[in-house]
Design an enzyme around this catalytic site. Structure first.
Site, PDB file in Angstrom:
ATOM      1  N   SER A  50       0.824  -1.201   0.000  1.00 27.58           N
ATOM      2  CA  SER A  50       0.000   0.000   0.000  1.00 27.58           C
ATOM      3  C   SER A  50       0.860   1.254   0.000  1.00 27.58           C
ATOM      4  O   SER A  50       2.048   1.230   0.354  1.00 27.58           O
ATOM      5  CB  SER A  50      -0.911   0.022   1.232  1.00 27.58           C
ATOM      6  OG  SER A  50      -0.146   0.267   2.403  1.00 27.58           O
ATOM      7  N   ASP A  83      -1.443  -1.128  -3.718  1.00 31.87           N
ATOM      8  CA  ASP A  83      -2.760  -0.973  -3.109  1.00 31.87           C
ATOM      9  C   ASP A  83      -2.989   0.462  -2.663  1.00 31.87           C
ATOM     10  O   ASP A  83      -2.105   1.095  -2.068  1.00 31.87           O
ATOM     11  CB  ASP A  83      -2.859  -1.924  -1.910  1.00 31.87           C
ATOM     12  CG  ASP A  83      -4.243  -1.956  -1.289  1.00 31.87           C
ATOM     13  OD1 ASP A  83      -5.228  -1.884  -2.038  1.00 31.87           O
ATOM     14  OD2 ASP A  83      -4.334  -2.063  -0.047  1.00 31.87           O
ATOM     15  N   HIS A  84      -4.173   0.979  -2.927  1.00 31.82           N
ATOM     16  CA  HIS A  84      -4.618   2.283  -2.421  1.00 31.82           C
ATOM     17  C   HIS A  84      -3.622   3.400  -2.662  1.00 31.82           C
ATOM     18  O   HIS A  84      -3.249   4.131  -1.745  1.00 31.82           O
ATOM     19  CB  HIS A  84      -4.937   2.192  -0.926  1.00 31.82           C
ATOM     20  CG  HIS A  84      -6.344   1.755  -0.664  1.00 31.82           C
ATOM     21  ND1 HIS A  84      -7.440   2.515  -1.012  1.00 31.82           N
ATOM     22  CD2 HIS A  84      -6.822   0.625  -0.112  1.00 31.82           C
ATOM     23  CE1 HIS A  84      -8.544   1.860  -0.672  1.00 31.82           C
ATOM     24  NE2 HIS A  84      -8.198   0.710  -0.138  1.00 31.82           N
ATOM     25  N   ASP A 105      -6.558   5.013  -6.333  1.00 39.08           N
ATOM     26  CA  ASP A 105      -7.704   5.292  -5.471  1.00 39.08           C
ATOM     27  C   ASP A 105      -8.076   6.769  -5.571  1.00 39.08           C
ATOM     28  O   ASP A 105      -7.509   7.617  -4.885  1.00 39.08           O
ATOM     29  CB  ASP A 105      -7.358   4.917  -4.020  1.00 39.08           C
ATOM     30  CG  ASP A 105      -8.497   5.190  -3.047  1.00 39.08           C
ATOM     31  OD1 ASP A 105      -9.559   5.662  -3.499  1.00 39.08           O
ATOM     32  OD2 ASP A 105      -8.321   4.940  -1.841  1.00 39.08           O
ATOM     33  N   GLU A 135     -11.416   2.600  -7.555  1.00 37.32           N
ATOM     34  CA  GLU A 135     -12.429   2.558  -6.503  1.00 37.32           C
ATOM     35  C   GLU A 135     -13.520   3.573  -6.790  1.00 37.32           C
ATOM     36  O   GLU A 135     -13.246   4.718  -7.142  1.00 37.32           O
ATOM     37  CB  GLU A 135     -11.794   2.855  -5.142  1.00 37.32           C
ATOM     38  CG  GLU A 135     -12.777   2.808  -3.987  1.00 37.32           C
ATOM     39  CD  GLU A 135     -12.080   2.928  -2.642  1.00 37.32           C
ATOM     40  OE1 GLU A 135     -12.506   3.781  -1.844  1.00 37.32           O
ATOM     41  OE2 GLU A 135     -11.128   2.182  -2.391  1.00 37.32           O
ATOM     42  N   HIS A 205     -12.613  -4.489  -0.395  1.00 40.43           N
ATOM     43  CA  HIS A 205     -11.644  -3.948   0.544  1.00 40.43           C
ATOM     44  C   HIS A 205     -12.233  -4.026   1.958  1.00 40.43           C
ATOM     45  O   HIS A 205     -13.434  -4.179   2.132  1.00 40.43           O
ATOM     46  CB  HIS A 205     -11.322  -2.492   0.202  1.00 40.43           C
ATOM     47  CG  HIS A 205     -10.462  -2.335  -1.011  1.00 40.43           C
ATOM     48  ND1 HIS A 205      -9.242  -1.692  -0.978  1.00 40.43           N
ATOM     49  CD2 HIS A 205     -10.627  -2.748  -2.291  1.00 40.43           C
ATOM     50  CE1 HIS A 205      -8.701  -1.714  -2.176  1.00 40.43           C
ATOM     51  NE2 HIS A 205      -9.539  -2.343  -2.996  1.00 40.43           N
ATOM     52  N   GLY A 206     -11.386  -3.923   2.966  1.00 42.66           N
ATOM     53  CA  GLY A 206     -11.875  -3.976   4.344  1.00 42.66           C
ATOM     54  C   GLY A 206     -12.395  -5.335   4.735  1.00 42.66           C
ATOM     55  O   GLY A 206     -13.276  -5.455   5.602  1.00 42.66           O
ATOM     56  N   THR A 230      -5.517  -6.145   8.108  1.00 43.91           N
ATOM     57  CA  THR A 230      -5.585  -6.058   9.570  1.00 43.91           C
ATOM     58  C   THR A 230      -5.722  -7.431  10.216  1.00 43.91           C
ATOM     59  O   THR A 230      -5.084  -7.719  11.246  1.00 43.91           O
ATOM     60  CB  THR A 230      -6.763  -5.156   9.996  1.00 43.91           C
ATOM     61  OG1 THR A 230      -6.574  -3.850   9.438  1.00 43.91           O
ATOM     62  CG2 THR A 230      -6.855  -5.051  11.502  1.00 43.91           C
TER      63      THR A 230
END
Length: 282
Positions: A50, A83-84, A105, A135, A205-206, A230
């Site tokens: 990321s 990522d992101h 993003d 996104e 995501h998440g 996470t």
């Protein structure tokens, strides 16, 4: 084995009605763990770096080159993904460096600006044979900037994909970044409608905050790429803490970091197998 394209991994998963795990690299030990999980299971994996991770390490190239080298040396199918990236120039540099795919993003931008900048990244990606993910509809929780209740509109998603030419789309369907508890509820009907509205793979995501059975249901509804960070970080940290508690005199950091790495291998392997298990009907 040479570096695998993200496009081929996602195409194979979508054709099979399954999904692939896209797991975030925090440092070299997590990259090693994720590659080992892919090798142990015989399943493909996408290693994600990321923008926040690269900022922590101070530069793109050192960690990126090491991760790319691990992917190229592995016997498994391993792709490397940015990522992101809210910085479009960072995405362009990752394309030049040889990443399998990048995510630009632009979700904080208005629709027109998001389209314009995403198109610029897609043009560079297409020229290099690199898939670009984007996104639409903010994913809750990231840096406190996104509202958890936001949802991606299927009609707007179809327009966005058509105008930008992106190869994968991250959608807001109920998950939230950095959740420590797995209590998120996905809008399965919306996922199915988005699947029918756009021709490219859908990305969740998440996912750390989403229970196993809900993720499986989401894959059945149309999700193809499942991002996890996470959740795996927690396994690493718990294992390190337990090792230090059990061995208070240890001073060699390799000892407790190895405990964390081993924990990530086991859980990442379990997730890869979980994501590869659904079979969509119809």
């Amino acid at each position: 084995m040479t570096l695998t394209t993200t496009q081929s991994i996602l195409d194979q998963a979508r054709d099979a009605g399954t999904a692939t795990g896209a797991f975030n690299v925090i440092h070299l030990e997590t990259a090693e763990a994720l590659v080992r999980a892919a090798e142990d299971t015989g399943l493909a994996v996408i290693l994600q770096l990321s923008e926040n991770c690269l900022r922590y390490h101070g530069a793109l190239e050192p960690l990126a080159r090491a991760t790319l080298a691990m992917a190229e040396a592995s016997s498994a199918r391993v792709a490397v993904h940015l990522d992101h990236a809210e910085d479009a120039d960072l995405a362009l540099r990752a394309i030049d460096l040889g990443f399998s795919s990048v995510m630009y993003d632009g979700a904080k931008l208005d629709f027109a600006d998001n389209v314009a900048t995403t198109k610029r990244v897609v043009a560079a990606g297409d020229a290099a044979g690199v898939l670009v993910e984007a996104e639409l509809g903010e994913i809750g929780g990231k840096d406190g900037a996104h509202a958890p209740g936001v949802r991606t509109d299927p009609a707007e998603a179809a327009q966005f994909v058509a105008e930008t030419g992106v190869g994968a789309l991250a959608v807001a369907v109920g998950s939230s970044h950095a959740m420590a508890e797995r209590t998120a509820v996905l809008d399965l009907d919306l996922i199915a409608r988005l699947r029918d509205a756009v021709p490219v793979p859908l990305v969740l995501h998440g996912s750390s905050g989403v229970p196993d059975d809900t993720i499986v249901a989401g894959i059945d509804a149309g999700l193809v790429k499942i991002n996890v960070s996470t959740h795996l970080n927690a396994f690493f940290t718990r294992a390190v803490r337990a090792h230090l508690d059990d061995h208070p005199a240890v001073v060699d950091s390799r000892k407790y970091i190895d405990a964390g790495r081993s924990a990530v291998v086991e859980e990442a392997a379990r997730l890869l197998q979980l994501f590869a298990s659904p079979r969509r009907v119809g």
